[in-house]
Design an enzyme around this catalytic site. Structure first.
Site, PDB file in Angstrom:
ATOM      1  N   HIS A  75     -28.055 -29.924 -33.955  1.00 47.75           N
ATOM      2  CA  HIS A  75     -29.040 -30.099 -35.187  1.00 47.75           C
ATOM      3  C   HIS A  75     -29.985 -31.453 -35.135  1.00 47.75           C
ATOM      4  O   HIS A  75     -31.262 -31.141 -35.293  1.00 47.75           O
ATOM      5  CB  HIS A  75     -28.211 -30.357 -36.290  1.00 47.75           C
ATOM      6  CG  HIS A  75     -27.628 -29.228 -37.120  1.00 47.75           C
ATOM      7  ND1 HIS A  75     -26.640 -28.467 -36.423  1.00 47.75           N
ATOM      8  CD2 HIS A  75     -27.872 -28.644 -38.225  1.00 47.75           C
ATOM      9  CE1 HIS A  75     -26.394 -27.330 -37.178  1.00 47.75           C
ATOM     10  NE2 HIS A  75     -27.221 -27.553 -38.599  1.00 47.75           N
ATOM     11  N   HIS A  93     -19.958 -34.344 -35.798  1.00 44.55           N
ATOM     12  CA  HIS A  93     -20.634 -35.042 -34.408  1.00 44.55           C
ATOM     13  C   HIS A  93     -20.290 -36.344 -34.636  1.00 44.55           C
ATOM     14  O   HIS A  93     -20.128 -37.199 -35.524  1.00 44.55           O
ATOM     15  CB  HIS A  93     -22.090 -34.937 -34.720  1.00 44.55           C
ATOM     16  CG  HIS A  93     -22.711 -33.424 -33.946  1.00 44.55           C
ATOM     17  ND1 HIS A  93     -22.574 -33.170 -32.732  1.00 44.55           N
ATOM     18  CD2 HIS A  93     -23.180 -32.392 -34.575  1.00 44.55           C
ATOM     19  CE1 HIS A  93     -22.948 -31.919 -32.494  1.00 44.55           C
ATOM     20  NE2 HIS A  93     -23.432 -31.408 -33.476  1.00 44.55           N
TER      21      HIS A  93
END
Length: 247
Positions: A147, A196
């Site tokens: 992302h 993440h």
């Protein structure tokens, strides 16, 4: 035609500054990747992830109850579906302005960056964090953050290319600034949602910014060589590359 030495010197200094910045970003990514693979960043990553969760209840974020909803909405802006849609709309914008070669270059730039990100994920093969529960579903590998990387590649690259459609500095700065803020917001949500490590996001940001910078420099060179359209003349019309009569 005489060349203004001051203008030439400014261009050379600007190119050197951009080159050094790009080199610094790439070097930063390489150093970060090396530290990550050696496990040097693990304690830092875990500390940040846990600091964003309620003590004793890691399934919930600290802060107001609406924070998770907002983070989920913002993170979707860095997903494949939204990035593809935004890319298509931006390319359509360039085509409507008659900037055919610039649109084609934008397609190559965004696709090239996406392929690079996919290959790097497979190369590093880092697993997703397990220190805190994931607040959105994920299935792919972790480093660099897709992302963060893809949003930087797409939004910054598109901002650079679209900004090159304008001659006034205000429009250019605004276009790039909006893209930068959007990329930063998307990356932060990946850590907030626990999918993440912070270093995944930092890696995505640095590499994505380096790619967008490279695209901007190449576009600048191509415009000076009249291989893609130059900035508009103020009437919404692109300055097309001159026709090669020898063809």
């Amino acid at each position: 035609m005489l060349i203004d030495p001051r203008r030439w010197l400014f261009r050379e200094q600007r190119f050197l500054a951009l080159f050094l910045l790009g080199a610094a970003l790439v070097a930063g990514f390489v150093a970060l990747a090396g530290e990550m693979q050696e496990g040097e960043t693990h304690a830092f990553d875990i500390a940040i992830l846990k600091a964003l969760r309620v003590p004793g209840d890691p399934a919930h974020l600290i802060g107001p109850g609406w924070l998770q909803t907002v983070a989920t909405d913002i993170t979707a802006l860095g997903g494949v579906t939204v990035l593809t849609l935004v890319s298509l709309l931006a390319i359509a914008f360039l085509l409507l302005r008659g900037r055919w070669r610039q649109a084609g270059f934008t397609v190559l730039a965004t696709l090239g960056g996406a392929v690079m990100g996919h290959l790097l994920k497979g190369l590093f093969a880092r697993s997703r964090p397990e220190a805190v529960p994931h607040l959105v579903e994920v299935t792919s590998l972790s480093f660099p953050s897709g992302h963060s990387l893809n949003s930087a590649i797409v939004y910054l690259t598109l901002a650079v290319m679209i900004a090159r459609s304008f001659t006034d500095r205000t429009s250019r700065v605004f276009t790039v600034a909006v893209a930068v803020l959007l990329v930063l917001a998307i990356g932060c949500t990946r850590v907030l949602l626990g999918v993440h490590y912070p270093t995944d996001v930092l890696g995505g940001w640095t590499l994505g910014a380096a790619w967008a910078l490279l695209v901007g420099v190449v576009a600048d060179v191509l415009q000076k060589q009249h291989r893609i359209e130059e900035p508009s003349n103020g009437q919404g019309e692109a300055k097309a590359p001159p026709h090669d009569s020898s063809a």
